[in-house]
Design a protein around this motif. Structure first.
Motif, PDB file in Angstrom:
ATOM      1  N   GLN A  31     -43.957   6.926  43.566  1.00 20.03           N
ATOM      2  CA  GLN A  31     -42.687   6.362  43.125  1.00 20.03           C
ATOM      3  C   GLN A  31     -42.107   5.501  44.234  1.00 20.03           C
ATOM      4  OE1 GLN A  31     -40.014   9.439  41.778  1.00 20.03           O
ATOM      5  NE2 GLN A  31     -41.094   9.681  39.847  1.00 20.03           N
ATOM      6  N   GLU A  32     -41.373   4.501  43.810  1.00 11.78           N
ATOM      7  CA  GLU A  32     -40.675   3.609  44.736  1.00 11.78           C
ATOM      8  C   GLU A  32     -39.289   4.186  44.970  1.00 11.78           C
ATOM      9  OE1 GLU A  32     -40.796  -0.222  46.783  1.00 11.78           O
ATOM     10  OE2 GLU A  32     -42.341   0.653  45.505  1.00 11.78           O
ATOM     11  N   ILE A  33     -39.008   4.604  46.210  1.00 10.87           N
ATOM     12  CA  ILE A  33     -37.704   5.159  46.556  1.00 10.87           C
ATOM     13  C   ILE A  33     -37.193   4.427  47.791  1.00 10.87           C
ATOM     14  CG2 ILE A  33     -36.437   7.240  47.238  1.00 10.87           C
ATOM     15  CD1 ILE A  33     -38.602   8.866  45.726  1.00 10.87           C
ATOM     16  N   SER A  34     -36.042   3.764  47.650  1.00 10.40           N
ATOM     17  CA  SER A  34     -35.438   2.981  48.744  1.00 10.40           C
ATOM     18  C   SER A  34     -36.426   1.990  49.339  1.00 10.40           C
ATOM     19  CB  SER A  34     -34.903   3.898  49.852  1.00 10.40           C
ATOM     20  OG  SER A  34     -33.927   4.762  49.350  1.00 10.40           O
ATOM     21  N   SER A  37     -42.922   3.343  49.013  1.00  9.92           N
ATOM     22  CA  SER A  37     -43.773   4.052  48.053  1.00  9.92           C
ATOM     23  C   SER A  37     -44.004   5.460  48.574  1.00  9.92           C
ATOM     24  CB  SER A  37     -45.121   3.347  47.913  1.00  9.92           C
ATOM     25  OG  SER A  37     -44.988   2.246  47.062  1.00  9.92           O
ATOM     26  N   ARG A  53     -40.198  17.440  42.013  1.00  7.89           N
ATOM     27  CA  ARG A  53     -41.071  16.444  42.640  1.00  7.89           C
ATOM     28  C   ARG A  53     -40.981  16.640  44.146  1.00  7.89           C
ATOM     29  NH1 ARG A  53     -39.713  14.668  37.911  1.00  7.89           N
ATOM     30  NH2 ARG A  53     -41.043  13.293  36.719  1.00  7.89           N
TER      31      ARG A  53
END
Length: 176
Positions: A31-34, A37, A53
């Motif tokens: 997932q792309e967070i801030s 990846s 998660r």
């Protein structure tokens, strides 16, 4: 889905997460967070109807582990058969220690809490908070026993009750 070679756990594997107990890894996602990846284990906890998660690189550091092997479970059962060790400290301090043990992720610590708080039918009543902690501990222990032995949770609870309930002393024979 990008999947790295360094993963400790795999999809469909049962694991133990310290604060939630036995879960099943349903997926590994990126997932792309801030803007970064991050690779995540997607863990389903059926009992709580919850999905968690956990970043794959933080899972072991958070205490996530494989379910116990038969040898470790055997040690937990030996712990259950032992004599309860109840400290003579205030209940609030003991309760805090029990909660810490429950959330440690250690099956041996769980067994200690269950052993120490177990009350058979002929023993004194438990307070509400003692009962709550006992129920949390035995439920979590039963879920791990069920996962290790591939039985349902109800069967695991019955097995734990059997181990916790001491066999009655045989009646002494009186010679006539």
């Amino acid at each position: 889905m990008a999947k790295s070679d360094k993963l400790e756990f795999s999809i469909e594997q049962n694991i133990v997460y310290p604060k939630h107990g036995v879960g099943n890894i349903t997926d590994i996602q990126v997932q792309e967070i801030s803007g970064m990846s991050i690779e995540l284990y997607v863990i389903r906890f059926e009992k709580e109807r919850m999905t968690l998660r956990v970043p794959t690189d933080k899972a072991v550091g958070e205490g996530m582990r494989c379910i116990s092997d038969k040898e470790t479970m055997g040690k937990a059962f030996q712990t259950l058969k032992g004599k309860a060790k109840i400290k003579r400290t205030m209940w609030s301090r003991r309760a805090q220690e029990y909660e810490t043990k429950i959330n440690s992720g250690s099956v041996i610590f769980l067994a200690e809490v269950v052993r120490d708080l177990y009350r058979s039918g002929d023993q004194s009543e438990q307070s509400y908070s003692e009962r709550q902690i006992f129920e949390a501990a035995i439920s979590r222990l039963a879920r791990e026993v069920a996962a290790v032995e591939d039985i349902c949770e109800k069967e695991a609870l019955t097995k734990l009750e059997t181990v916790l309930t001491p066999e009655p002393e045989p009646e002494p024979e009186i010679a006539a």
